[in-house]
Design a protein around this motif. Structure first.
Motif, mmCIF file in Angstrom:
data_model
loop_
_atom_site.group_PDB
_atom_site.id
_atom_site.type_symbol
_atom_site.label_atom_id
_atom_site.label_comp_id
_atom_site.label_asym_id
_atom_site.label_seq_id
_atom_site.Cartn_x
_atom_site.Cartn_y
_atom_site.Cartn_z
ATOM 1 N N ASP A 3 -33.792 30.976 1.518
ATOM 2 C CA ASP A 3 -34.088 32.414 1.465
ATOM 3 C C ASP A 3 -34.639 32.920 2.795
ATOM 4 O O ASP A 3 -34.270 34.000 3.271
ATOM 5 C CB ASP A 3 -35.097 32.722 0.353
ATOM 6 N N LEU A 4 -35.526 32.135 3.396
ATOM 7 C CA LEU A 4 -36.130 32.551 4.663
ATOM 8 C C LEU A 4 -35.091 32.606 5.778
ATOM 9 O O LEU A 4 -35.133 33.506 6.626
ATOM 10 C CB LEU A 4 -37.289 31.615 5.035
ATOM 11 N N VAL A 5 -34.144 31.659 5.778
ATOM 12 C CA VAL A 5 -33.062 31.692 6.777
ATOM 13 C C VAL A 5 -32.255 32.978 6.609
ATOM 14 O O VAL A 5 -31.938 33.662 7.594
ATOM 15 C CB VAL A 5 -32.139 30.451 6.666
ATOM 16 N N GLN A 6 -31.949 33.335 5.360
ATOM 17 C CA GLN A 6 -31.219 34.586 5.095
ATOM 18 C C GLN A 6 -32.022 35.787 5.609
ATOM 19 O O GLN A 6 -31.463 36.696 6.223
ATOM 20 C CB GLN A 6 -30.936 34.751 3.593
ATOM 21 N N ASP A 7 -33.340 35.760 5.369
ATOM 22 C CA ASP A 7 -34.204 36.847 5.839
ATOM 23 C C ASP A 7 -34.158 36.983 7.356
ATOM 24 O O ASP A 7 -34.154 38.096 7.886
ATOM 25 C CB ASP A 7 -35.659 36.626 5.399
#
Length: 197
Positions: A57-61
Motif C-alpha cells: 500500500d505504501l509503495v502505491q501511495d
C-alpha cells in the motif's frame, strides 16, 4: 553502419529523463519508473514495518504522490533522492495517522516460521544469522533503521541521504557509523542470549 533512429520504445531513458517526461504529461513513463523502483521501495517499507500488505500500500501511495507532485521535480538532482524523500514522507504520514487513530503499529508481527528440516546445517545457520540480524535491526530507533536500510540495502550514497535529511554528508557518515555500531552491539547481545527466532 548502424541506424541511429531507434523507435521510441527501444530507447533506454535515465530516471531523470523518464521523470521529466512524466512531468511533461507522458504518464505512461511512470510505469517504467514503477518497474525500476517498486521492488526496492517495497523492500525498504517491509524492513521498516514488517508488514507485507502495508508495504504494498505504501509503495502505491508513493507512486500516487510521484504523479501528484510531478510538477515539483526539477531534474537537477537525482531522481532516487527525490523519490525517497516522497517515500519517507509517506511513511511518516502513515505513522502519524495510525498513532492518531490509536492503531498499534507493532512491527514484531512475524510470519509463521517453521524450521525447514531439509535445509543443510550451513544454510540453516546463515538463515538464523539473518533472522537474528533482522531482530537486531527491529530494536534500533526508526531513524537508525532507516539510515541503515537506505545506505546498506537501498544503496543510496551519503550525499543523497544528506540531501534527504537536509544536513551535511559528514553528519550522515557519523550517524551511519553509530547506527552500524549499535546494530552490532544489539546483535551480539541477542546472540549471547541465544535468542530463539
Amino acid at each position: 553502419m548502424e541506424d541511429k533512429t531507434k523507435p521510441d520504445h527501444l530507447e533506454i531513458f535515465t530516471d531523470n529523463a523518464l521523470m521529466l517526461k512524466v512531468k511533461a504529461g507522458d504518464l505512461d513513463k511512470l510505469g517504467l519508473l514503477f518497474q525500476r523502483y517498486g521492488k526496492s521501495l517495497y523492500g525498504f517499507y517491509f524492513r521498516m514495518t514488517r508488514n507485507a500488505e502495508l508495504s504494498e500500500d505504501l509503495v502505491q501511495d508513493v507512486f500516487e504522490r510521484v504523479l501528484k507532485y510531478r510538477h515539483t521535480f526539477r531534474g537537477d538532482g537525482k531522481f532516487t533522492t527525490w523519490l525517497y524523500h516522497l517515500a519517507r514522507n509517506v511513511l511518516a504520514d502513515h505513522l502519524k495517522k495510525t498513532k492518531r487513530a490509536g492503531i498499534s503499529t507493532d512491527i514484531d508481527q512475524k510470519q509463521d516460521k517453521l524450521p525447514d528440516l531439509s535445509v543443510p546445517e550451513e544454510a540453516r545457520q546463515k538463515e538464523e544469522h539473518l533472522q537474528l540480524m533482522e531482530r537486531a535491526l527491529d530494536q534500533l530507533s526508526e531513524e537508525k533503521r532507516e539510515l541503515l536500510l537506505l545506505t546498506k540495502l537501498q544503496g543510496l550514497k551519503y550525499k543523497d541521504i544528506a540531501t534527504l535529511h537536509n544536513c551535511t554528508e559528514t553528519y550522515v557518515k557519523v550517524k551511519v557509523f553509530r547506527a552500524v555500531n549499535d546494530l552490532r552491539e544489539v546483535f551480539m547481545k541477542l546472540q549471547a542470549k541465544g535468542i530463539n527466532i
